[in-house]
Design an enzyme around this catalytic site. Structure first.
Site, PDB file in Angstrom:
ATOM      1  N   ARG A 106      39.634  14.318   5.067  1.00 22.57           N
ATOM      2  CA  ARG A 106      38.993  14.425   6.383  1.00 22.57           C
ATOM      3  C   ARG A 106      38.332  13.091   6.755  1.00 22.57           C
ATOM      4  O   ARG A 106      38.412  12.632   7.887  1.00 22.57           O
ATOM      5  CB  ARG A 106      37.945  15.546   6.364  1.00 22.57           C
ATOM      6  CG  ARG A 106      38.081  16.456   7.575  1.00 22.57           C
ATOM      7  CD  ARG A 106      36.979  17.477   7.643  1.00 22.57           C
ATOM      8  NE  ARG A 106      36.860  18.324   6.472  1.00 22.57           N
ATOM      9  CZ  ARG A 106      37.564  19.411   6.275  1.00 22.57           C
ATOM     10  NH1 ARG A 106      38.470  19.776   7.164  1.00 22.57           N
ATOM     11  NH2 ARG A 106      37.389  20.136   5.206  1.00 22.57           N
TER      12      ARG A 106
ATOM     13  N   THR B  88      27.214  25.162  22.101  1.00 23.60           N
ATOM     14  CA  THR B  88      26.773  24.927  20.732  1.00 23.60           C
ATOM     15  C   THR B  88      27.617  25.726  19.752  1.00 23.60           C
ATOM     16  O   THR B  88      28.617  26.353  20.147  1.00 23.60           O
ATOM     17  CB  THR B  88      25.251  25.204  20.600  1.00 23.60           C
ATOM     18  OG1 THR B  88      24.815  24.762  19.318  1.00 23.60           O
ATOM     19  CG2 THR B  88      24.902  26.676  20.780  1.00 23.60           C
TER      20      THR B  88
ATOM     21  N   ASP C 230      25.969  14.286  22.000  1.00 28.27           N
ATOM     22  CA  ASP C 230      25.309  14.292  20.674  1.00 28.27           C
ATOM     23  C   ASP C 230      25.174  12.881  20.091  1.00 28.27           C
ATOM     24  O   ASP C 230      24.120  12.515  19.567  1.00 28.27           O
ATOM     25  CB  ASP C 230      26.095  15.161  19.682  1.00 28.27           C
ATOM     26  CG  ASP C 230      25.796  16.643  19.840  1.00 28.27           C
ATOM     27  OD1 ASP C 230      24.729  16.987  20.388  1.00 28.27           O
ATOM     28  OD2 ASP C 230      26.638  17.462  19.409  1.00 28.27           O
TER      29      ASP C 230
ATOM     30  N   SER D  83      16.843  24.574  23.206  1.00 29.95           N
ATOM     31  CA  SER D  83      17.268  23.978  24.482  1.00 29.95           C
ATOM     32  C   SER D  83      16.693  24.682  25.712  1.00 29.95           C
ATOM     33  O   SER D  83      16.302  23.996  26.665  1.00 29.95           O
ATOM     34  CB  SER D  83      18.796  23.926  24.552  1.00 29.95           C
ATOM     35  OG  SER D  83      19.269  22.995  23.615  1.00 29.95           O
TER      36      SER D  83
ATOM     37  N   GLY E 137      16.216  14.860  12.814  1.00 25.13           N
ATOM     38  CA  GLY E 137      17.140  15.127  13.926  1.00 25.13           C
ATOM     39  C   GLY E 137      16.469  15.561  15.226  1.00 25.13           C
ATOM     40  O   GLY E 137      17.161  15.834  16.207  1.00 25.13           O
TER      41      GLY E 137
ATOM     42  N   LYS F 266      32.011  24.331  20.148  1.00 24.60           N
ATOM     43  CA  LYS F 266      32.153  22.960  20.677  1.00 24.60           C
ATOM     44  C   LYS F 266      33.605  22.495  20.708  1.00 24.60           C
ATOM     45  O   LYS F 266      34.006  21.777  21.622  1.00 24.60           O
ATOM     46  CB  LYS F 266      31.320  21.979  19.841  1.00 24.60           C
ATOM     47  CG  LYS F 266      29.810  22.124  20.055  1.00 24.60           C
ATOM     48  CD  LYS F 266      29.062  21.044  19.289  1.00 24.60           C
ATOM     49  CE  LYS F 266      27.566  21.244  19.393  1.00 24.60           C
ATOM     50  NZ  LYS F 266      26.799  20.194  18.716  1.00 24.60           N
TER      51      LYS F 266
END
Ligand code: NAP
Length: 296
Positions: free
Chosen positions: A162, A68, A108, A22, A251, A72
């Site tokens: 989950r 990050t 994101d 970044s 990604g 988060k």
């Protein structure tokens, strides 16, 4: 880059931050637009996060922050306001200061969907999607896909509890989407044949020795197979998918477009996407789309 008394400062809060792409990407963007802004990585231990975030409120030339791993979710608690994505996902990856208050965003998911459109030429509207994983990245992608009006979202997780919890949140968000929560063992040929897009949102594939999530030899060639991982640029899942004739997307585009959105939130200006993309490519974050290296 010359830093003056008037320079606006953005920061990345994470632990570790040494390998983050970044700073390279955001500093290239500031330079491309001739902005007197700078982006600095800050390694912050989890117990120091509340103090680090608290201090930002008092800094006049603070321009914004990224958050990050592993902060988060903890950052969410420390925000004064949250936008709807951050609230739905339960995690913040971008902080925007506004008249002394900190507003938490999550870019994101939007980053992933923009990458799907821009890098793979795929409009998610009406598509049937399989998503593996139920962590922070998976939730961001799931909510963004729900907003982009996919027809069906099938959540695969090694923890079905989950997956069911993410599923019930998604059902509250949109009544028009068919949502299912299944175990990894249910990634079977007949189910894959009924899907348009399959996405890996687990870290499986970052290491060559990782056992596969399922038998990649059963991927049908009509699928667009995506991986949130960008290092390595081609995971074993993507390599198998490419060999079987599938379109693939890694990604790197998500990384690029979550940063593009953050830049625009901080500066209010249109991001110089090409300069940001070139900065990532220089650091080895190659966008891998189609059946080869994309136009980066
Ligand atoms: P996370 O919150 O830790 O979630 C990881 C998810 O993967 C969890 O659902 C976890 O399941 C599952 N998982 C882990 N190991 C597994 C295994 N061996 N088999 C099956 N499932 C497994 O991580 P995250 O932040 O979502 O990140 C996931 C991946 O996405 C990472 O590789 C990260 O680098 C990448 N990512 C990329 C971008 C980008 O910009 N390109 C952005 C965000 C994330 P349990 O809940 O059962 O543990």
């Amino acid at each position: 880059m010359s830093i003056t008394g008037k320079t606006t400062v953005c920061v990345l809060l994470g632990d570790p931050v040494a390998h983050s792409a970044s700073p390279r990407m955001q500093n290239a963007a500031f330079a491309a637009l001739g902005l007197d802004w700078v982006y600095i990585p800050w390694a912050v231990r989890p117990k120091a996060l509340p103090e680090a975030l608290g201090a930002l409120r008092g800094i006049e030339n603070f321009g914004g922050a990224n958050v990050t791993i592993p902060h988060k979710e903890a950052a969410l608690e420390a925000m004064d306001e949250l936008n709807s994505e951050a609230l739905s996902i339960g995690a913040v990856n971008t902080i925007v200061p506004r008249e002394g208050v900190l507003v938490g965003h999550n870019t994101d998911g939007e980053g992933f969907v923009t990458s799907l459109r821009e890098e793979a030429g795929e409009d998610p509207r009406g598509k049937r999607v399989g998503l593996v994983g139920t962590g922070g990245g998976a939730k961001a992608v799931a909510y963004a896909l729900a907003r982009a009006a996919v027809a069906e979202l099938c959540l695969f997780s090694r923890s079905e509890d989950r997956a069911r919890s993410v599923l019930s949140h998604l059902r509250n968000l949109s009544r028009n989407i068919e949502v299912l929560a299944l175990g990894l063992q249910q990634i079977q040929p007949d189910r894959l044949r009924r899907m348009d897009i399959l996405i890996n949102a687990t870290p499986v594939g970052m290491e060559p020795s990782d056992p596969p999530l399922f038998d990649y030899g059963v991927l049908p060639d009509h699928l667009l197979v995506c991986d949130l991982i960008y290092r390595p640029p081609e995971t074993p899942l993507l390599a198998s998918a490419r060999m079987r004739g599938c379109r693939i997307l890694n990604g790197a585009g998500m990384l690029l477009y979550q940063g593009v959105r953050a830049f625009e939130l901080w500066t209010g200006q249109k991001a110089p996407v090409l300069a940001m993309r070139q900065a990532l490519t220089r650091g080895g974050e190659e966008a891998l789309t189609g059946s080869g290296i994309g136009p980066v």
